[in-house]
Scaffold this active site. Structure first.
Site, PDB file in Angstrom:
ATOM      1  N   ARG A  36      -5.624  18.841  -7.495  1.00 34.85           N
ATOM      2  CA  ARG A  36      -4.297  19.420  -7.284  1.00 34.85           C
ATOM      3  C   ARG A  36      -3.956  20.462  -8.346  1.00 34.85           C
ATOM      4  NH1 ARG A  36      -1.065  14.121  -5.018  1.00 34.85           N
ATOM      5  NH2 ARG A  36      -1.541  14.579  -2.846  1.00 34.85           N
ATOM      6  N   LYS A 205      -2.920   2.705  12.620  1.00 38.41           N
ATOM      7  CA  LYS A 205      -1.804   2.183  13.417  1.00 38.41           C
ATOM      8  C   LYS A 205      -1.169   3.211  14.338  1.00 38.41           C
ATOM      9  CE  LYS A 205      -0.046  -0.998   9.923  1.00 38.41           C
ATOM     10  NZ  LYS A 205       1.063  -0.928   8.945  1.00 38.41           N
ATOM     11  N   GLY A 356      -3.933  12.102   4.873  1.00 39.64           N
ATOM     12  CA  GLY A 356      -4.601  11.822   3.609  1.00 39.64           C
ATOM     13  C   GLY A 356      -5.988  11.231   3.772  1.00 39.64           C
ATOM     14  N   GLY A 379       1.495  12.813   3.639  1.00 43.38           N
ATOM     15  CA  GLY A 379       2.767  12.545   4.319  1.00 43.38           C
ATOM     16  C   GLY A 379       3.392  13.818   4.870  1.00 43.38           C
TER      17      GLY A 379
END
Ligand code: ADP
Ligand code: MG
Length: 399
Positions: A36, A205, A356, A379
């Protein structure tokens, strides 16, 4: 509307507040993955080279109690940034106050300082994370211009992104190069794709991805579904799924999504089953109509890989979110590798990964350079794929 980019600002001689994503993993004060920081360099270097004075800042983890102040000290990032830029980065161990203000007033053109973790402001009333109006106004008062290059927090309205943007003056904010890339790839893939647009969705999920599935059902021409979420869809079709991961309370939703899909959704035809969630458990490929009671599906099978490869032929845009199987275990990584290979083989297609774990899978399996774009924000990229407006981007002025 196109957002202003850092190159649209005249930064020379200006105090440039720069929100970056330095939320790097750290262990005992040592940075364990500096990607990052590296990703932030182009925007920082650009402003420094143009003679701007950079005031850099970021959040690092969550700050809930006194003990977090030591754990979440962001000063190691300033040290590393200084090495990477090959110039001093003065670190101010505060998020406001006289020392910070004095250091800013002493900055010369082409110099950079960094201040402490913005979430230190969360200790007394979540000022950063709740976008406290006073804090955004104060931080904005420290600079002339604001550049937001922190895509990873763009889905949150915090003082250090939205708060500053709202107070710095409409003409004075822009996004950085990293943010520009995310907007160009994810934003465009979802809103103005070259067609056909094929989406590949997987992961654990259905409940995490409802918004993504619903939005892509409208936007995409085809949706290929793998990962554990396929089993909830199979139950919706009345199939036996053995011990596979199923969200019982989402079976009805899966049913209605299938109805709405009008044939757009393509489900696997075979799966790799094992009796335990373990790489060492005996495993084999079965048709999705023959999943035994005592076993669970941990990957898509080879016939599905062929099916997905054929569905991808001719795709002009591909959006991938969610691994096809438990890729962390080598015996269940073949489906994810297969999809990576099929995407890598596409000619003239824009290929984008959001999510991610999907990004981690593509990188760890060696496909990082095979995609047009791998999103840097888990996210944030999910919410972007859901078609939501991201407050961190919205708050920046249009061109
Ligand atoms: P992303 O972070 O890219 O959005 P998710 O977080 O939704 O992806 O899902 C990633 C996880 O899904 C991985 O840890 C992977 O092991 C798990 N997964 C994929 N397929 C299965 C499966 N068949 N059974 C259990 N877990 C699975
Ligand atoms: Mg995940």
């Amino acid at each position: 509307m196109a957002k202003k980019i850092v190159t649209d600002l005249d930064v020379c001689g200006k105090k440039v507040l720069m929100r970056l994503d330095f939320n790097v993993p750290m262990k005992d004060g040592i940075i364990t993955d500096e990607n990052r920081i590296i990703a932030a360099l182009p925007t920082i270097k650009y402003v420094l080279e143009k003679g701007g004075k950079v005031i850099a800042f970021s959040h690092l983890g969550k700050v809930k109690e006194e003990a977090d102040l030591q754990k979440r000290d962001i000063s190691p990032v300033a040290k590393r940034l200084s090495d990477l830029l090959n110039q001093p980065v003065k670190f101010i161990n505060a998020t406001r106050g006289e020392e910070l203000e004095k250091a800013i007033s002493e900055l010369k053109d082409g110099e950079i300082l960094m201040f402490q973790n913005t979430r230190f402001e969360d200790l007394n009333g979540k000022k950063e994370s709740k976008n406290d109006p006073e804090l955004g106004k104060y931080w904005a008062s420290l600079g002339d211009l604001f550049v937001n290059d922190a895509f990873g927090t763009a889905h949150r309205a915090h003082a250090s992104n939205v708060g500053i943007a709202e107070n710095i003056g409409a003409e004075n904010s822009a996004v950085g190069f990293l943010m520009e890339k995310e907007i160009n790839f994810i934003g465009k893939a979802v809103d103005m794709p070259e067609r056909p647009l094929v989406a590949i969705l997987g992961g654990s999920k259905v409940s995490d991805k409802i918004g993504v599935i619903e939005n892509l059902l409208i936007k995409a021409d085809k949706i290929l579904i793998g990962g554990a979420m396929m089993f909830t869809f199979f139950r919706a079709l009345g199939k036996n799924t053995g011990k596979s991961l199923v969200e019982e309370d989402k079976i009805d939703l899966a049913k209605s999504l299938l109805e709405k899909a009008n044939g757009k959704i393509v489900l696997p035809v075979d799966t790799v089953v094992a009796s335990e969630f373990s790489n060492d458990a005996p495993h084999r490929v079965v048709s999705i109509n023959e999943i035994p009671d005592g076993e669970m599906g941990l990957d898509i099978g080879p016939e599905t890989n062929k099916l997905f490869a054929s569905e991808l032929i001719g795709a002009k845009t591909v959006i991938w979110n969610g691994p096809m199987g438990v890729f962390e275990m080598p015996n269940y990584a073949k489906g994810t590798i297969g999809v990576c290979e099929s995407i890598a083989n596409l000619q003239n297609a824009i290929t984008v990964i959001g999510g991610g774990d999907s990004a981690a899978a593509a990188i760890s399996l060696g496909f990082a350079d095979k995609f047009s774009h791998i999103s840097t924000g888990g996210g944030a990229s999910l919410e972007y794929l859901e078609g939501k407006k991201l407050p961190g981007i919205e708050a920046i002025s249009n061109k």
